[in-house]
Design an enzyme around this catalytic site. Structure first.
Site, PDB file in Angstrom:
ATOM      1  N   CYS A  61       0.821  -1.221   0.000  1.00 55.13           N
ATOM      2  CA  CYS A  61       0.000   0.000   0.000  1.00 55.13           C
ATOM      3  C   CYS A  61       0.850   1.264   0.000  1.00 55.13           C
ATOM      4  O   CYS A  61       1.676   1.475   0.893  1.00 55.13           O
ATOM      5  CB  CYS A  61      -0.937  -0.009   1.207  1.00 55.13           C
ATOM      6  SG  CYS A  61      -1.953   1.481   1.332  1.00 55.13           S
ATOM      7  N   ARG A  64      -0.140   4.563   3.016  1.00 59.02           N
ATOM      8  CA  ARG A  64      -0.024   4.300   4.449  1.00 59.02           C
ATOM      9  C   ARG A  64       0.212   5.503   5.346  1.00 59.02           C
ATOM     10  O   ARG A  64       0.155   5.384   6.562  1.00 59.02           O
ATOM     11  CB  ARG A  64       1.080   3.246   4.689  1.00 59.02           C
ATOM     12  CG  ARG A  64       0.660   1.855   4.309  1.00 59.02           C
ATOM     13  CD  ARG A  64       1.779   0.868   4.578  1.00 59.02           C
ATOM     14  NE  ARG A  64       2.672   0.702   3.433  1.00 59.02           N
ATOM     15  CZ  ARG A  64       3.850   0.081   3.494  1.00 59.02           C
ATOM     16  NH1 ARG A  64       4.285  -0.365   4.657  1.00 59.02           N
ATOM     17  NH2 ARG A  64       4.596  -0.063   2.409  1.00 59.02           N
ATOM     18  N   TRP A 228      -9.298   5.581  -0.173  1.00 58.72           N
ATOM     19  CA  TRP A 228      -9.835   6.133  -1.421  1.00 58.72           C
ATOM     20  C   TRP A 228      -8.954   5.634  -2.547  1.00 58.72           C
ATOM     21  O   TRP A 228      -7.881   5.053  -2.315  1.00 58.72           O
ATOM     22  CB  TRP A 228      -9.866   7.662  -1.376  1.00 58.72           C
ATOM     23  CG  TRP A 228      -8.576   8.274  -0.901  1.00 58.72           C
ATOM     24  CD1 TRP A 228      -7.419   8.426  -1.621  1.00 58.72           C
ATOM     25  CD2 TRP A 228      -8.296   8.767   0.420  1.00 58.72           C
ATOM     26  NE1 TRP A 228      -6.438   8.986  -0.837  1.00 58.72           N
ATOM     27  CE2 TRP A 228      -6.951   9.215   0.414  1.00 58.72           C
ATOM     28  CE3 TRP A 228      -9.048   8.886   1.599  1.00 58.72           C
ATOM     29  CZ2 TRP A 228      -6.346   9.767   1.558  1.00 58.72           C
ATOM     30  CZ3 TRP A 228      -8.432   9.431   2.712  1.00 58.72           C
ATOM     31  CH2 TRP A 228      -7.112   9.870   2.679  1.00 58.72           C
ATOM     32  N   GLU A 233      -5.306   3.098 -10.356  1.00 60.41           N
ATOM     33  CA  GLU A 233      -5.959   1.802 -10.133  1.00 60.41           C
ATOM     34  C   GLU A 233      -7.115   1.621 -11.113  1.00 60.41           C
ATOM     35  O   GLU A 233      -7.362   0.525 -11.617  1.00 60.41           O
ATOM     36  CB  GLU A 233      -6.507   1.699  -8.698  1.00 60.41           C
ATOM     37  CG  GLU A 233      -5.446   1.807  -7.627  1.00 60.41           C
ATOM     38  CD  GLU A 233      -6.058   1.632  -6.239  1.00 60.41           C
ATOM     39  OE1 GLU A 233      -6.372   2.659  -5.605  1.00 60.41           O
ATOM     40  OE2 GLU A 233      -6.250   0.483  -5.811  1.00 60.41           O
TER      41      GLU A 233
END
Ligand code: ARG
Length: 352
Positions: A61, A64, A228, A233
Site C-alpha cells: 500500500c 499508508r 480512497w 488503479e
C-alpha cells in the site's frame, strides 16, 4: 497464540505509552484466558490499534501515511446475516461520506462470519458464448456463484453485485445494495467531448472484503476496509488492462491515432488521457482520489515518519510503484524489504 498475543499486547502498551503495571495485569489476564479456553478477546481499543498497525504494515500500500486515521467499527457481537448486511450498508454510507471518503474498517466476529465478495461494491462479469466478457472479467467466478445462489444479473457492463454473507456453516445469503448507497463517477475528459460517449464510470469507494486481519494471534476473517482510490488503479488497470475493460484501443482510435503501430506510442497516449479523465471526473464530483505523484510524495512522508519513530518500513516494490510513469516517483529508485510484519492483512482461501 500466546506468543503472538503477548507480542501484540506489549506493542499496544508501549506504542501508546500506557502504564507498565496495567500491561502486566493485562498480560496475566490474556495468558489466563488462553490457557483456560484457547482464546482471548481484544478490547475495542486494542482492536482499533491492531487494525491501524495492520495498515501501517501493508507492504503493497502506497497510502499508508494515513494509517492513524482509520475509523474502526467494532461489529464483533453481530451474528445474523440481516444485521451484518445493515452494518455493511452503514459502512458504505459512512466511508462514502458523500464523496469525502473516510478510511474505515468494520470488524466482525473472528471465526464465524465470511463475506464472499472481493470488494463490497464491484461490477459483475458475464462470459458470453463466444468467450468474450461483458462487465468486469475480474468478477467472473464470483458472479457465477451469485447466480447459483439465485441472483439475477442484468447482463450489463456495470452491474453492481449483491453482498454475499455467510455465518458459520449456513448457506450464504445475498442482498442487493440499494442504489442510493452506491456513489459512482461518470467519466468525462477536460478536452475531449467525445469521451462521454464511451459511457465509462467507476464506483467511488474500493472496500476490500476478501482479506483477513491478523492481530495478536486472532484471525478476523470478515473485516472489510477501505481507503480512497489512487487514479491509476482505475485508469491504468481496471479500465485499461486488456483482460479487464480493455479501453485503450477505442480511446486511441477516438483520438485519431494509428493503432496499428507500436512505435507511435498510441497506447501510452491513450493511457495518459484515460487517467486524466479519471482524476478530472472524480475531482469535479467532489470524490476523494489521489494522483500517483501526490501519493508517492505522501508515501515519502510516511517513510520519514517511520524513520523518526525508529521503525523500519517494509514494502513490496512491485506493488508500490505506480503502473503509470513509475520512474517519475522516488519509489522506483530504491529497494524495499518485503518482510511481512504483524498485525497485518493477508489473503485467505476463497470460500467458493
Ligand atoms: N486496486 C483495487 C481496485 O482497483 C483496489 C485496491 C485498494 N485500493 C485502495 N486505494 N485502497 O479496485
Amino acid at each position: 497464540m500466546l506468543d503472538e498475543a503477548v507480542d501484540f499486547i506489549k506493542m499496544y502498551y508501549m506504542e501508546n505509552n500506557l502504564p507498565v503495571d496495567q500491561l502486566e495485569e493485562r498480560l496475566k489476564e490474556v495468558e489466563k484466558d488462553i490457557r483456560k479456553s484457547g482464546q482471548y478477546t481484544h478490547t475495542s481499543d486494542e482492536l482499533a490499534f491492531g487494525a491501524r498497525v495492520a495498515w501501517r504494515n501493508s507492504n503493497r500500500c502506497i497510502g499508508r501515511l494515513f494509517w492513524q486515521t482509520l475509523q474502526v467499527k467494532d461489529q464483533r457481537s453481530i451474528l445474523d446475516e440481516e444485521t451484518i448486511y445493515e452494518k455493511l450498508l452503514e459502512h458504505i454510507e459512512f466511508a462514502t461520506n458523500e464523496g469525502k471518503i473516510r478510511p474505515t474498517i468494520s470488524i466482525f466476529e473472528p471465526q464465524k462470519v465470511r463475506i464472499w465478495n472481493h470488494q463490497l461494491i464491484r461490477y459483475a462479469g458475464y462470459e458470453q458464448e463466444d468467450g468474450t466478457v461483458i462487465g468486469d472479467s475480474d468478477s467472473l467466478a464470483f458472479t457465477k456463484e451469485c447466480i447459483k445462489l439465485g441472483w439475477h444479473g442484468n447482463g450489463g457492463q456495470f452491474d453492481i453485485l449483491p453482498l454475499v454473507i455467510q455465518v458459520e456453516n449456513r448457506k450464504p445469503r445475498f442482498f442487493d445494495i440499494p442504489k442510493e448507497y452506491i456513489k459512482e463517477v461518470p467519466l468525462r475528459h477536460p478536452e475531449f467531448d467525445w469521451f462521454t460517449d464511451l459511457h465509462l464510470k467507476w464506483y467511488a469507494v474500493p472496500i476490500i472484503s476478501s482479506m483477513k486481519l491478523e492481530v495478536g494471534g486472532i484471525t478476523y476473517g470478515a473485516a472489510p476496509f477501505n481507503g480512497w482510490y489512487m487514479g491509476t488503479e482505475i485508469g491504468a488497470r481496471n479500465l485499461a488492462d486488456d483482460y479487464r475493460y480493455n479501453m485503450l484501443p477505442i480511446i486511441g482510435e477516438s483520438m485519431g491515432l494509428d493503432t496499428s503501430s507500436n512505435a507511435n506510442l498510441w497506447r501510452d497516449r491513450a493511457l495518459v488521457e484515460l487517467n486524466i479523465a479519471v482524476l478530472y471526473s472524480f475531482k469535479e464530483d467532489g470524490v476523494s482520489i489521489v494522483d500517483h505523484h501526490t501519493a508517492a510524495q505522501q508515501f515519502k512522508r510516511f517513510e520519514a515518519n517511520e524513520a523518526s519513530a525508529n521503525r523500519d518500513v517494509t514494502g513490496n516494490w512491485t506493488w508500490l510503484i505506480p503502473p503509470l510513469s513509475p520512474a517519475t516517483t522516488h519509489i522506483f529508485h530504491r529497494p524495499y524489504d518485503n518482510t511481512k510484519n504483524l498485525p497485518g492483512y493477508s489473503h485467505q482461501k476463497r470460500p467458493y
